[in-house]
Design an enzyme around this catalytic site. Sequence first.
Site, short mmCIF file in Angstrom:
data_model
loop_
_atom_site.label_atom_id
_atom_site.label_comp_id
_atom_site.label_asym_id
_atom_site.label_seq_id
_atom_site.Cartn_x
_atom_site.Cartn_y
_atom_site.Cartn_z
CE LYS A 114 9.01 53.41 -62.29
NZ LYS A 114 8.14 53.36 -61.17
CB SER A 210 6.17 48.59 -56.28
OG SER A 210 6.19 49.62 -57.22
O1 LIG Z 1 4.71 55.09 -55.11
C1 LIG Z 1 3.52 55.45 -55.13
O2 LIG Z 1 2.90 55.85 -54.13
C2 LIG Z 1 2.76 55.45 -56.43
C3 LIG Z 1 1.43 55.83 -56.43
C4 LIG Z 1 0.73 55.86 -57.62
C5 LIG Z 1 1.33 55.48 -58.80
C6 LIG Z 1 2.67 55.11 -58.82
C7 LIG Z 1 3.38 55.09 -57.64
N1 LIG Z 1 4.71 54.73 -57.62
C8 LIG Z 1 5.52 54.60 -58.79
C9 LIG Z 1 6.45 53.47 -58.74
O3 LIG Z 1 6.45 52.72 -59.68
C10 LIG Z 1 7.35 53.29 -57.57
O4 LIG Z 1 7.88 54.52 -57.23
C11 LIG Z 1 8.50 52.32 -57.77
O5 LIG Z 1 8.10 51.13 -58.32
C12 LIG Z 1 9.20 52.08 -56.42
O6 LIG Z 1 8.27 51.54 -55.50
P1 LIG Z 1 8.59 51.48 -53.94
O7 LIG Z 1 9.89 50.77 -53.76
O8 LIG Z 1 7.45 50.72 -53.34
O9 LIG Z 1 8.67 52.89 -53.47
#
Ligand SMILES: O=C(O)c1ccccc1NCC(=O)[C@H](O)[C@H](O)COP(=O)(O)O
Length: 264
Positions: A114, A210
């Site tokens: 990622k 996310s």
């Molecule tokens: O997670 C962030 O704060 C973020 C900020 C700016 C760009 C990308 C970001 N995250 C990348 C991702 O895609 C997430 O880490 C991934 O989808 C997991 O999301 P989560 O479960 O909400 O942590």
Amino acid sequence: MNSETELAPAVQSILEAARERSGGDGVVSVDARSLPDALADAEAAGRVPVIAEVKPTSPTADGTRDDDPVALAQAMVDGGAAALSVLTEPTHFGGSPDALSRIREAVDVPVLRKDFVLDEAGMDIVEADLLLLIARFVDDLEGLIAAARERGFQPLVEVHDQAELETALEAGAEIIGVNNRDLARLEVDLETFESVATEVPDDVTLIAESGISSPADVRRMREAGAGALLVGSAIMDHGAGDSDVTGNTRRLVDAKSSDHDGDC
Ligand SMILES: O=C(O)c1ccccc1NCC(=O)[C@H](O)[C@H](O)COP(=O)(O)O
């Protein structure tokens, strides 16, 4: 790429840092572990296919986890994760290509790199089973999908709306992630996946990304058509350094039954 003025300052900064990083020394060649097979195996074993993310910190996280990334990854697999996602972006997410290499060596599930890969050179940093390409950030998605496949990667193309989905499908994407986090305000809204998923053909491996934090969220995304869920924050639990990563993963993996919820 769409106008960068529509992006949150943190995302603009992430892109600037990505442009400044140099590529690898040679061309990577990978013998990838199949994500569709790993997701099917999880389903067959009665587990919800969860891609658990090793994400030490992020622009929206409450803190940073300094634990050994390999120990975190193993804890996620112990909790039933079908695959892993590993942030390799160093400046805003605390990740590293080296951590990904060590994790991939230690586990036998597929591992997604990622990061914010903008061109071919950015692919040749480290071996991984899957490589993220964010539709909004690249100019030649079809060319990059081909370049990723030539190296043996399974490209996971991330989209956020119908227009990006169309671009991804036209470019030949077979694995698509719909990101519920909007990159302008960094807010998450699970309705994003629900609205985009309706237009995704059945033969695409579809991932909800996310903002998934509870068994109820898991069931909601599954009902909307998610073949897998990509979860970072709810598993890493950045606010509590010693939190139970295995338990956090298992809670989502077991979300088929409401017995484990407590929060339906
Ligand atoms: O997670 C962030 O704060 C973020 C900020 C700016 C760009 C990308 C970001 N995250 C990348 C991702 O895609 C997430 O880490 C991934 O989808 C997991 O999301 P989560 O479960 O909400 O942590």
